[in-house]
Design an enzyme around this catalytic site. Structure first.
Site, PDB file in Angstrom:
ATOM      1  CB  CYS A 224       6.094   3.975 141.858  1.00  0.00           C
ATOM      2  SG  CYS A 224       4.539   4.141 140.981  1.00  0.00           S
TER       3      CYS A 224
ATOM      4  CD  GLU B 127       2.956  10.566 138.919  1.00  0.00           C
ATOM      5  OE1 GLU B 127       3.147   9.960 139.997  1.00  0.00           O
ATOM      6  OE2 GLU B 127       2.108  11.451 138.774  1.00  0.00           O
TER       7      GLU B 127
ATOM      8  CD  GLU C 200      11.119   3.145 144.178  1.00  0.00           C
ATOM      9  OE1 GLU C 200      11.881   3.834 143.480  1.00  0.00           O
ATOM     10  OE2 GLU C 200       9.885   3.116 144.011  1.00  0.00           O
TER      11      GLU C 200
ATOM     12  CE  LYS D  68      14.308   6.960 127.141  1.00  0.00           C
ATOM     13  NZ  LYS D  68      14.359   5.482 127.161  1.00  0.00           N
TER      14      LYS D  68
HETATM   15  P1  NAI Z   1      15.355   4.982 135.381  1.00  0.00           P
HETATM   16  O1  NAI Z   1      14.720   6.037 136.176  1.00  0.00           O
HETATM   17  O2  NAI Z   1      16.798   5.106 135.022  1.00  0.00           O
HETATM   18  O3  NAI Z   1      14.572   4.803 133.994  1.00  0.00           O
HETATM   19  C1  NAI Z   1      13.278   5.324 133.708  1.00  0.00           C
HETATM   20  C2  NAI Z   1      13.291   5.969 132.318  1.00  0.00           C
HETATM   21  O4  NAI Z   1      14.162   7.106 132.336  1.00  0.00           O
HETATM   22  C3  NAI Z   1      13.810   5.074 131.198  1.00  0.00           C
HETATM   23  O5  NAI Z   1      13.078   5.334 130.011  1.00  0.00           O
HETATM   24  C4  NAI Z   1      15.235   5.551 131.034  1.00  0.00           C
HETATM   25  O6  NAI Z   1      15.740   5.311 129.738  1.00  0.00           O
HETATM   26  C5  NAI Z   1      15.093   7.036 131.276  1.00  0.00           C
HETATM   27  N1  NAI Z   1      16.320   7.715 131.678  1.00  0.00           N
HETATM   28  C6  NAI Z   1      17.383   7.234 132.372  1.00  0.00           C
HETATM   29  N2  NAI Z   1      18.325   8.166 132.524  1.00  0.00           N
HETATM   30  C7  NAI Z   1      17.856   9.296 131.934  1.00  0.00           C
HETATM   31  C8  NAI Z   1      18.376  10.608 131.775  1.00  0.00           C
HETATM   32  N3  NAI Z   1      19.558  10.964 132.262  1.00  0.00           N
HETATM   33  N4  NAI Z   1      17.625  11.509 131.133  1.00  0.00           N
HETATM   34  C9  NAI Z   1      16.419  11.181 130.627  1.00  0.00           C
HETATM   35  N5  NAI Z   1      15.880   9.952 130.743  1.00  0.00           N
HETATM   36  C10 NAI Z   1      16.592   9.016 131.380  1.00  0.00           C
HETATM   37  O7  NAI Z   1      15.133   3.600 136.081  1.00  0.00           O
HETATM   38  P2  NAI Z   1      16.050   2.280 135.973  1.00  0.00           P
HETATM   39  O8  NAI Z   1      17.489   2.621 135.841  1.00  0.00           O
HETATM   40  O9  NAI Z   1      15.499   1.447 134.909  1.00  0.00           O
HETATM   41  O10 NAI Z   1      15.781   1.611 137.378  1.00  0.00           O
HETATM   42  C11 NAI Z   1      16.607   1.917 138.484  1.00  0.00           C
HETATM   43  C12 NAI Z   1      15.804   2.101 139.728  1.00  0.00           C
HETATM   44  O11 NAI Z   1      14.910   3.197 139.581  1.00  0.00           O
HETATM   45  C13 NAI Z   1      14.908   0.959 140.102  1.00  0.00           C
HETATM   46  O12 NAI Z   1      15.587  -0.013 140.800  1.00  0.00           O
HETATM   47  C14 NAI Z   1      13.864   1.648 140.928  1.00  0.00           C
HETATM   48  O13 NAI Z   1      14.308   1.794 142.246  1.00  0.00           O
HETATM   49  C15 NAI Z   1      13.728   2.984 140.302  1.00  0.00           C
HETATM   50  N6  NAI Z   1      12.576   3.062 139.392  1.00  0.00           N
HETATM   51  C16 NAI Z   1      11.420   3.550 139.862  1.00  0.00           C
HETATM   52  C17 NAI Z   1      10.319   3.619 139.062  1.00  0.00           C
HETATM   53  C18 NAI Z   1       9.040   4.141 139.584  1.00  0.00           C
HETATM   54  O14 NAI Z   1       8.034   4.101 138.884  1.00  0.00           O
HETATM   55  N7  NAI Z   1       9.016   4.614 140.793  1.00  0.00           N
HETATM   56  C19 NAI Z   1      10.334   3.130 137.672  1.00  0.00           C
HETATM   57  C20 NAI Z   1      11.619   2.658 137.245  1.00  0.00           C
HETATM   58  C21 NAI Z   1      12.670   2.623 138.102  1.00  0.00           C
END
Ligand code: NAI
Ligand code: MG
Length: 502
Positions: A307, A273, A404, A198
């Site tokens: 990250c 991760e 972060e 996904k």
């Molecule tokens: P997110 O963690 O919500 O999204 C990452 C993935 O998880 C996407 O594919 C999303 O559709 C999925 N996802 C979201 N809610 C879910 C749930 N309840 N169950 C299963 N999958 C789910 O990240 P988002 O909202 O795009 O970004 C928000 C913040 O998260 C950013 O500002 C950043 O601080 C952090 N982030 C950190 C990352 C990293 O690699 N450390 C990567 C992305 C975001």
């Protein structure tokens, strides 16, 4: 800072791709979403719509999981390890053959500079696939020299085999979409698993391109399924699904926690991760000619949306002013512009929401008394651009130094202590522990710091060395498990112990 100018007209190949009716990739076929839902895809550099993509809901995820489960015991399971290896290798070759198109789609979807997209897809996308293709033929069990149940020596044989863990649900973020997709697929396929991927709702395009390539190279139907959809719908359905044996997740710590809870139903395996707030510690004897570009690139790579970004720079008093000056001069000199413009060095942030979030942190920084050295604002005009921002004289009491931000914001903090433990305690004082670095010419100081810093990675005189062969992952709330390298294969395997009594 000068704004890069050239407006980009997509290539004919990209135009053709963008104009398609993008559907879900399930069981080797392109199918519409059950409820006809769509995701509208935007170019973050122009804010304009560039494509529409089918949006999976729970019933589509069910279909994809069912296909992956069937494929697990089908033709795929009968391929020997050489055949599996060749298919993964061919996927890498196809991706390389389509590097131009993949790069352009990635830039239009995510916003990153073209050079960054091209380099990362070639170096990490293709190389990850090839690295793990090599592992297919090297997945070994053990023979164990015991005589269970007191049988005489030589009258029994105990051995282990490593089998694929089963159906893998891979949930990935938007910051480096195609690389994230390949680095989940590569070890899963090498282990003989099947996958439901996904992609992030903000960046589904290159995952769909990967679907084309999976089909083209002849990976059997159902082995790889790709279902763009919203996290709280499709992602949540995948994480909770009883037909999924393992979730491999990259994203925020907050969602990582939700995945764990959702996975509890069938106790599926989980690797996470998650976030980071990586410290870079600069001692006074460090080579500043290297520290300054290292710190600047480490903080602002992918506009700080990664990250492992070195977002907390700890600099010894003796060199503090020189480092802050050098880093902020370099940050201000970055050319901000659309990723496809040849002179752009920093692209836009991923979305309006993300920029709001980052600007909110900048405001919090100002209010907490941190010194704004440069940046701190969005330039006028279209696109979710944000100027690289440096805060000097921060401390770990400040929210901007602890949380972060996932944007181009660097916090610089000074230290005078010669007590390494005190410096390391500061570096360790967030909930994260992903990627730290230490800059010094003194090998004893460097290795003492490696001992003291609690982080999945500690680099010396460089930051965040990433390679398919180097284990990567977080301590504390930066995650569970390791990806990459031999260790990165383990979560996709399960051990079966067999004893034969003669
Ligand atoms: P997110 O963690 O919500 O999204 C990452 C993935 O998880 C996407 O594919 C999303 O559709 C999925 N996802 C979201 N809610 C879910 C749930 N309840 N169950 C299963 N999958 C789910 O990240 P988002 O909202 O795009 O970004 C928000 C913040 O998260 C950013 O500002 C950043 O601080 C952090 N982030 C950190 C990352 C990293 O690699 N450390 C990567 C992305 C975001
Ligand atoms: Mg989210």
């Amino acid at each position: 800072m000068s704004a890069a100018s050239t407006a980009h007209t997509p290539s004919p190949a990209a135009r053709e791709f963008l104009a398609r009716r993008h559907r879900l990739f399930i069981d080797g076929r392109w199918v519409a979403a059950a409820d006809g839902g769509e995701i509208v895809v935007h170019d973050p550099a122009t804010e304009g719509e560039i494509a529409r993509v089918a949006c999976a809901t729970e019933s589509d995820v069910d279909q994809a999981v069912a296909a992956a489960r069937r494929a697990l015991t089908g033709e795929w399971s009968r391929l020997n390890s050489h055949q599996r290896s060749r298919l993964i290798w061919r996927l890498a070759d196809e991706l390389e053959a389509n590097l131009e198109l993949a790069t352009e789609l990635e830039v239009l979807d995510n916003g990153m500079p073209r050079m960054v997209a091209q380099y990362s897809i070639a170096r990490f996308g293709c190389d990850f696939l090839r690295y793990y293709a090599g592992w297919c033929t090297k997945i070994l069990g053990e023979t164990i020299p015991v005589a269970p149940q007191d049988v005489p020596n030589g009258e029994s044989l105990t051995y282990t085999r490593r089998e694929p863990i089963g159906v893998v649900g891979a949930i990935i973020p938007w910051n480096s979409p195609l690389v994230m997709a390949t680095l989940k697929l590569a070890p899963a396929l090498a282990a003989g698993c099947t996958v439901v991927l996904k992609p992030a709702e903000l960046t589904p395009l290159t995952a769909l391109l990967l679907g084309d390539l999976v089909r083209k190279v002849g990976i059997p139907d159902g082995v790889v399924n790709i279902v763009p959809g919203h996290g709280h719908v499709a992602g949540a359905a995948l994480a909770a699904h009883d037909g999924v044996d393992k979730i491999a997740f990259t994203g925020s710590t907050e969602v990582g926690r939700k995945i764990l809870l959702a996975a509890a139903g069938n106790l599926k395996r989980v690797t996470l991760e998650l976030g980071g707030k990586s410290p870079m510690v600069v001692f006074p004897d460090a080579d500043l000619e290297r520290v300054i570009p290292g710190a600047t690139r480490g903080a602002f790579f992918l506009q700080g949306q990664n990250c492992m970004a070195s977002t907390r720079l700890f600099v010894h008093d003796d060199v503090f002013d020189r480092v802050v000056e050098g880093v902020s001069a370099m940050a201000q000199a970055f050319r901000l512009g659309p990723g496809m413009a040849p002179d752009s060095e920093l692209g836009p942030l991923i979305s309006a929401d993300q920029r709001e979030r980052v600007l909110g942190y900048v405001e919090a920084g100002r209010q907490s008394g941190a010194e704004l050295v440069c940046g701190g604002e969005a330039p006028p005009g279209k696109g979710y651009f944000m100027r690289p921002t440096v805060f000097g004289h921060t401390n770990m009491g400040m929210k901007i130094a602890r949380e972060e931000i996932f944007g181009p914001v660097l916090c610089v903090q000074s230290f005078s202590d010669s007590d390494l433990k005190a410096v390391a305690d500061e570096a360790n004082s967030t909930i994260y522990g992903l990627s730290a670095s230490v800059w010094t010419r003194d090998i004893s100081t460097a290795h003492r710091m490696v001992n003291l810093i609690d982080s999945g990675q500690v680099s010396i005189n460089c930051h965040a060395a990433v390679d398919p062969a180097i284990p990567f992952g977080g301590n504390r709330q930066s995650g569970w498990g390791r990806e990459f390298g031999r260790e990165g294969l383990d979560p996709y395997l399960k051990t079966k112990a067999t004893t034969v009594k003669f």
